[in-house]
Enzyme design. Structure first.
Site, PDB file in Angstrom:
ATOM      1  N   HIS B  44      48.460 -64.184 210.482  1.00  0.00           N
ATOM      2  CA  HIS B  44      47.117 -63.749 210.110  1.00  0.00           C
ATOM      3  C   HIS B  44      46.209 -64.925 209.757  1.00  0.00           C
ATOM      4  CE1 HIS B  44      44.426 -60.496 209.102  1.00  0.00           C
ATOM      5  NE2 HIS B  44      44.071 -61.133 208.016  1.00  0.00           N
ATOM      6  N   HIS B  91      41.389 -54.469 210.472  1.00  0.00           N
ATOM      7  CA  HIS B  91      42.044 -54.056 209.236  1.00  0.00           C
ATOM      8  C   HIS B  91      42.993 -52.911 209.573  1.00  0.00           C
ATOM      9  CE1 HIS B  91      41.321 -54.738 204.702  1.00  0.00           C
ATOM     10  NE2 HIS B  91      41.656 -55.853 205.283  1.00  0.00           N
TER      11      HIS B  91
END
Lengths: 228, 762
Positions: B44, B91
């Site tokens: 990430h 998300h």
């Protein structure tokens, strides 16, 4: 003519109101931070839309205790023109400057959409440039816009012709289909008994240019400008 | 080795990575250091699997001021001293676990990336994918996500102007929630996320720090997970009101010369915010976790450094200006604390009071190893691609009506008004073209310009052909902008894929990026920012590889935009592009068609447009074949269309996407509240292919009869096939062949509209 636009923490229609009044209609306009306590030199006070204090606790419930609200009350008491839009309407109800309350919409959803408003009373300071029963195209954007008042209050509002705008169809019919949030009597905007304080859920500042889809909001602003 | 596998799993590092850290440090890392490495070296934050591939994407262009990775978002110059700041982010994993807060904090995070740079956020878009809504869990996810996006964005007063919603079984339990934010700033007031200048102060602003979101970056976003409920505490809870205050305060700060830079706290919280800004500045830093205000008691340094509590900003304050900055923040009732300072060493030092809990070279922390994995074309892919359309029966003439209605009511095609009416799309008084058309158009106050925005990405296409899927995502996004009258300028992307450590997923990722790069180069549109979301699988099943392209374009004259709605009775409708071989046909007799040199109504297709189409899946239950696109024709169609719209004579333009030509015509009719009569179609070959196939590029346009010569001229110059389809008018949707006894499609507009408006049942 000079407008004062109140800014609470979480207000977001302040800049749209400023743009409509200053850039489009060429009027004087100031932002007024909610911590201020004086309102002098203004012809009309605008309480814009937004989520003052995040709408936490209950819409408008915290903002009505901001320092500026005592000055707004005094300004209204002295006969000054006050217009509350969306969250501004909710705050005026919480502050007791207008009767009634705004509940969550009957469908329990936030809605942003164009609505049609029938001008029910064109003798108010906020609607004098409209024709009686003229239909205005102005958008709404809210969750808690469902106008409620007890029966006695409603009767009084109707008897005194305090309902200025009602949700209607394009042809001006006041029907349940045209009601976007469950408001009693399709009420979209009311004035106080004295007629100098207006609260309305739709956003006239969003309907001031053909490019954005409607100019009908200008009729409300021009009514205010015209009566001063 | 001094740590257990269990601990390494928790911070998502493997044993080799751990050994590398020990080797470079010359000792075992402390607990805090290990947590910091785990976060910063995660997929990430560190892009360790995707970065080598992402370099294939072109990122430079004449308008580009900030490219991917340099700052929190990409920046392009739009002239008049103004810049556009843009970024898209996923998300997905938080939304799978806690849809409302997951989606809400996704909005919060992407908005912070924009105002961190000193730009006022002026638009949000959302690209969403869910499993089919017949399953109750998917309905829960869908309603939660839409509710969360609305609640957060509406409270901020940033209009949500567009996006997409698409449904397929592969997204069950793993929804995709990609959010785009665009902001606008004065070029000379841009703020960098840079911490430099020894002695300058690191100030933490906004929310107190709690235990929420610990291991969000390394855990949620960088691994697959089995037991969702257990991960619920790693999802943060948003406070949009606080974010609104941060926006206003930070934008005021950006106008001062009291600060060096700003950086928001997102994934990996304080760790990544401090490290990334220090790394950009080239120095070192020292912070004391005891100075970080907490909302919970007894938090350890490890927890403070890795908390992902929302609505926090790191402001790098010029020494001596801290009182001024604090005064400004006080006005907005925002808490601020000085937690440390920039140093001239190359070390990152974290203290707890006097005790040092971490001390490592900055450079080591922000330099994860990169992996090039093996890409292998999956064996199942060839079988899917070798689809023979002749094995599927064509639609019968009498079924065309009902098939069209079925497609219009398909949740993937039906109106998304029930979603976007829950978002404020008008606040800020800029929205000229609302959600629901091909792309949104916003005016830029004080200029005669506008910008246009869209998101696009078809996972089904990419599943069937990752390379073409990548090409198509870029091509269709650009086509959407051009249909609105905008010239495409730049891309931000979100690449949503499965576990890249699997060969076939890595193949999809690699091929898709190659396809995107190819289209970007062909159409000269750079990628200026983006995000990668990998490990999108549940119980070992990957989602469709889903690249989502967010694209911004410029509208030179805001009064010359275009929408998909048909306008006036009597306007003529043409198809640009398409796979249809054009042969002159005598007998195009109608009055309006005089002067139609290049156009004809004979439609003959190959079956290619059926591969990967919504029709094929909805009607025949097949996800097979390959999408088709002619990239050179695409470029020419877009040049033609943009030129024509800029000349001001195109009344409507609409991209034929899911559902094909018949659906596109129906949508232009429904939104324009006017019918269509195409009475002279001569269809050779399959009906389904002509009506419902999805060959790219295909665009329908309507013009007034007096503009035909102009359209012909431009089309000839760009060598684009132009096919006359019919005319706008009446209250029916009619498509017929005058040589056949019965029309193929003949519907009252109201019926088509009801199917389209009520298709998405939520």
């Amino acid at each position: 003519m000079k407008f004062g636009i109140i800014v609470f923490p979480g207000t977001w229609s302040d800049q749209d109101c400023y743009y409509a009044l200053h850039d489009i209609l060429g009027q004087g306009a100031d932002y007024i931070w909610h911590k201020e306590t004086q309102l002098s030199g203004y012809d009309c006070i605008v309480l814009p839309g937004g989520f003052s204090y995040g709408d936490y606790l209950r819409v408008g419930a915290i903002a009505r205790f901001s320092p500026i609200m005592s000055a707004v009350e005094q300004f209204a008491h002295d006969g000054g023109l006050v217009i509350g839009i969306c969250n501004g309407f909710q705050i005026l109800c919480e502050a007791g400057l207008l009767p009634g309350v705004l509940l969550p919409s009957s469908h329990l959803q936030y809605r942003c959409q164009w609505v049609n408003l029938s001008v029910e009373n064109n003798h108010s300071s906020f609607s004098s440039k409209c024709d009686k029963k003229q239909v205005l195209r102005i958008p709404i954007s809210h969750y808690e816009g469902n106008y409620y008042a007890d029966e006695l209050t409603l009767e009084e509002l109707e008897a005194n012709r305090q309902v200025v705008f009602r949700y209607s169809t394009l042809s001006g019919e006041i029907s349940e289909d045209a009601n976007p949030n469950g408001s009693l009597h399709n009420i979209a905007g009311v004035v106080n008994k004295e007629g100098n304080v207006l609260g309305m859920m739709p956003h006239p500042e969003r309907a001031c240019e053909p490019l954005l889809g409607s100019e009908d909001g200008n009729l409300i602003w021009e009514s205010i400008i015209g009566c001063l | 080795m001094a740590v257990s596998k269990e601990i390494l799993d928790k911070v998502a590092l493997n044993e080799r990575e751990y050994e590398l850290i020990v080797q470079q440090l010359g000792r075992e890392p402390t607990e805090v250091e290990l947590g910091m490495f785990g976060s910063l070296w995660s997929e990430h934050c560190g892009y360790k699997h995707s970065k080598p591939l992402l370099k294939l994407l072109p990122s430079k262009g004449k308008h580009v001021l900030v490219s991917p990775g340099e700052e929190n978002a990409g920046v392009i110059d739009i002239g008049d001293g103004q810049v556009v700041v843009m970024k898209m982010e996923s998300h997905n994993h938080p939304s799978a676990i806690e849809p409302y807060q997951g989606a809400a904090t996704g909005v919060g995070g992407i908005v912070r990336d924009i105002f961190t740079m000193g730009a006022r956020p002026i638009a949000l878009l959302n690209s969403l994918r869910f499993g089919t809504l017949t399953e109750s869990h998917n309905r829960y996810l869908f309603n939660g996500v839409v509710g969360g996006i609305g609640a957060y964005g509406n409270c901020l007063g940033i209009p949500d102007v567009g996006g997409e919603v698409f449904f397929a079984d592969c997204y069950s339990a793993n929804p995709l929630v990609n959010g785009l934010c665009l902001g606008i700033a004065e070029k000379d007031k841009l703020v960098s996320a840079k911490a430099s200048g020894a002695g300058n102060l690191l100030m933490l602003v906004g929310a107190d720090t709690g235990r929420d979101g610990i291991h969000g970056a390394s855990g949620l976003a960088s691994r697959t997970f089995e037991d969702e409920q257990e991960l619920r505490p790693t999802v943060q809870v948003g406070n949009p009101f606080l974010e609104k205050l941060l926006i206003e305060a930070c934008l005021e700060l950006a106008q001062t010369d009291w600060i060096v830079g700003m950086q928001d706290l997102g994934a990996a919280g304080l760790t990544s915010a401090v490290m990334e800004s220090i790394a950009r500045g080239g120095g070192g830093m020292e912070i004391d976790v005891n100075k970080v205000p907490r909302r919970e008691e007894n938090m350890t340094p490890y927890e403070v450094m890795l908390s992902e509590s929302q609505e926090r900003m790191l402001v790098i304050v010029k020494k001596g200006y801290e009182d001024k900055v604090e005064g400004l923040l006080d006005k907005w009732e925002l808490r601020s604390d000085i937690i440390g300072q920039v140093t001239d060493s190359d070390l990152a030092i974290v203290k707890e009071g006097e005790k040092i809990v971490a001390q490592t070279p900055v450079n080591l922390l922000v330099s994860p190893p990169f992996y090039r994995l093996r890409a292998k074309k999956p064996s199942w892919l060839s079988e899917l691609q070798s689809f023979d359309a002749s094995t599927v029966p064509d639609v019968k003439p009498r079924q065309c009506n009902s098939t069209l209605l079925r497609l219009l009511a398909s949740p993937n095609i039906a109106s998304k008004e029930r979603v976007y009416r829950q978002y404020d799309h008008q606040v800020m008084n800029n929205t000229v073209v609302f959600p629901g058309s091909d792309a949104a158009v916003l005016r830029i106050k004080g200029t005669k310009k506008g910008i246009s925005l869209t998101t696009d990405g078809n996972g089904r296409y990419c599943y069937l052909d990752p390379f073409l899927g990548g090409v198509l995502a870029v091509a269709e996004a650009a086509r959407n902008l051009v249909c609105s009258g905008a010239e495409p300028l730049a891309i931000t992307d979100c690449l949503n894929f499965g576990n890249p450590e699997k060969n076939d997923v890595y193949y999809q990722l690699k091929e898709c990026i190659k396809g995107m790069a190819r289209a970007c180069r062909e159409m000269q549109i750079p990628v200026i920012s983006g995000n990668v979301s990998l490990y999108n699988e549940t119980k070992g099943e990957a989602i469709y590889p889903t690249p989502v392209i967010g694209m911004v374009g410029i509208v030179n004259d805001i009064h010359r935009y275009c929408t998909m709605s048909f306008k006036d009775e009597g306007d003529l409708v043409f198809l640009l592009g398409g796979p249809f071989s054009l042969k002159r046909r005598s007998g195009v007799r109608s009055q309006e068609s005089k002067g139609l040199e290049a156009s004809d109504s004979r439609l003959e297709t190959n079956e290619d447009g059926l591969g990967g189409s919504e029709y094929l899946e909805l009607v025949h239950g097949l996800v097979k074949g390959r999408p088709t696109i002619d990239l050179d024709l695409e470029r020419r169609v877009q040049k033609l269309l943009l030129e024509a719209i800029r000349q001001g004579f195109v009344k409507a333009a609409h991209d034929c996407s899911e559902g094909g030509l018949a659906v596109a015509i129906a949508e232009s009719c429904i939104t324009g509240n006017v019918g269509f009569r195409g009475e002279d179609w001569r269809i050779v070959g399959r009906l389904d292919s002509v009506f419902f196939g999805e060959p790219h590029p295909s665009v329908i346009v309507s013009v007034s009869p007096k503009s035909i010569a102009k359209l012909n001229r431009i089309a000839r110059r760009w060598r684009v096939p132009l096919t006359w389809l019919g005319k706008v008018g009446g209250k029916r949707l009619l498509i017929a062949d005058s040589h056949q006894p019965k029309a193929y499609i003949d519907l009252p507009l109201g019926r088509a509209e009801r199917a389209w408006r009520n298709g998405l049942k939520v």
